[in-house]
Design an enzyme around this catalytic site. Structure first.
Site, PDB file in Angstrom:
ATOM      1  N   LYS A  65       0.812  -1.219   0.000  1.00 41.96           N
ATOM      2  CA  LYS A  65       0.000   0.000   0.000  1.00 41.96           C
ATOM      3  C   LYS A  65       0.846   1.270   0.000  1.00 41.96           C
ATOM      4  CE  LYS A  65      -4.259  -1.818   2.032  1.00 41.96           C
ATOM      5  NZ  LYS A  65      -5.276  -1.650   3.100  1.00 41.96           N
ATOM      6  N   ASP A 101     -10.548   2.455   2.267  1.00 41.13           N
ATOM      7  CA  ASP A 101     -10.733   1.736   3.530  1.00 41.13           C
ATOM      8  C   ASP A 101     -11.649   2.487   4.492  1.00 41.13           C
ATOM      9  OD1 ASP A 101      -9.198  -0.485   2.872  1.00 41.13           O
ATOM     10  OD2 ASP A 101      -7.338   0.422   3.595  1.00 41.13           O
TER      11      ASP A 101
END
Length: 271
Positions: A65, A101
C-alpha cells in the site's frame, strides 16, 4: 474484456476476485478480476506489466500500500491523509491512487445500524489501518475520537496529521472516559492477540474489529467477555471498501448485502 486485479504478497487467500466478480455480474459489467502476487521487490514492475497488458485498475493489499502511494501520479485526499493506496486507476499513461478503507468502514458501520454522529469513539492503533479511517470517521461528526496506541508518540503524530479539536491521543495504558464505539485497528488482531487495555473501557460499547474470521475474532471474544453491547468483525468493511473501488472504476455502485451474506455463509460452511 476490461481487466482488473488485486496485488499482494501473499495473495492466494484474497476474497477480492469473488467479491468483484459478484459485483460485475450484479451490475452487468463486462470485466475480469484476477490476483497478482508481485515479488516483494518487484511491485512497480508488476504494475507496469499489468498496465501494458491492458489493465485498467487494481486493488493493492499488504505489503504494497505504501509503494502504491509512492507510485501514483495523482492522489485522492483520502490517500494523501492515509499515506497509503489500496485502489489504483490507470488512464492515458497516468496512475491515480485512492484509499477506500475509511469509506468502507463508515459504510459498514452505518449498514450495521451504528450511530456515528455525536458518538464517543475509541480507535485502537495508529498504524496504516488507523490512518486510513480517521478522516472519514471525523466527517461523520462524532463527539470525540480517542486514538490509543502501544507507542503513544505514534498516536500523537496521527492526531497532529489530522488536526481536529475532537481528536485525543494517548498510550494504551492511559485511556480515560466512556465510549460508544471501540474500533480495533491495531496490529494485535493480525497476530491473534488483544490490545492491552483495561476491560471496563469496552463495557456497554459497540466493538468493531477490522479483522474478520469464520469464528469470533480474539478481540471480539475478549470484548464480549468485558461486557460489550455488540461485536462486529471486518467482513463488511472488506466488501464495502471493494464497492467503493468498483464505483471508482465502473461508475456504478453495487449492492453489498448479497455479497456479504454469501461470503459469511461460505466462511461458516468452511468450519
Amino acid at each position: 474484456m476490461d481487466q482488473y486485479a488485486v496485488f499482494g504478497n501473499p495473495i492466494s487467500h484474497s476474497k477480492s476476485p469473488a467479491i468483484h466478480t459478484m459485483f460485475a455480474k450484479q451490475t452487468q459489467q463486462a470485466m475480469e478480476y484476477g490476483v497478482i502476487e508481485a515479488p516483494l521487490d518487484g511491485f512497480e514492475k508488476a504494475v507496469g506489466e499489468f498496465i501494458h497488458r491492458g489493465g485498467q485498475g487494481a486493488n493493492v493489499t499488504l505489503p504494497f500500500k505504501q509503494q502504491a502511494f509512492a507510485l501514483a501520479d495523482q492522489l485522492s485526499e483520502a490517500a494523501r491523509l492515509a499515506e497509503a493506496v489500496n485502489t489504483l486507476s490507470f488512464n492515458k499513461g497516468r496512475i491515480y491512487g485512492d484509499n477506500t478503507d475509511g469509506k468502507g468502514l463508515v459504510a459498514d458501520l452505518k449498514l450495521q445500524g451504528v450511530t456515528l454522529t455525536d458518538a464517543r469513539i475509541l480507535l485502537l492503533g495508529a498504524g496504516g489501518a488507523a490512518r486510513g479511517v480517521i478522516a472519514p470517521l471525523l466527517s461523520e461528526l462524532p463527539a470525540s475520537i480517542h486514538v490509543a496506541n502501544r507507542t503513544e508518540q505514534r498516536a500523537v503524530e496521527l492526531a497532529v496529521q489530522n488536526p481536529s479539536s475532537k481528536l485525543v491521543a494517548s498510550g494504551l495504558d492511559n485511556i480515560e472516559g466512556e465510549f460508544d464505539l471501540v474500533i480495533n485497528a491495531s496490529s494485535a488482531s493480525l497476530a491473534g492477540s488483544v490490545p492491552s487495555i483495561r476491560g471496563p473501557l469496552v463495557a456497554d460499547a459497540v466493538c468493531y474489529d477490522m479483522v474478520y474470521a469464520a469464528t469470533v475474532t480474539p478481540f471480539n471474544l475478549w470484548a464480549r467477555q468485558q461486557g460489550a453491547s455488540r461485536t462486529i468483525d471486518g467482513l463488511g468493511m472488506l466488501v464495502c471498501q471493494a464497492a467503493e473501488s468498483f464505483a471508482i472504476w465502473r461508475g456504478v455502485r453495487p449492492d453489498v448485502n448479497p455479497v456479504m451474506q454469501f461470503l459469511r455463509a461460505q466462511m461458516t460452511q468452511s468450519l
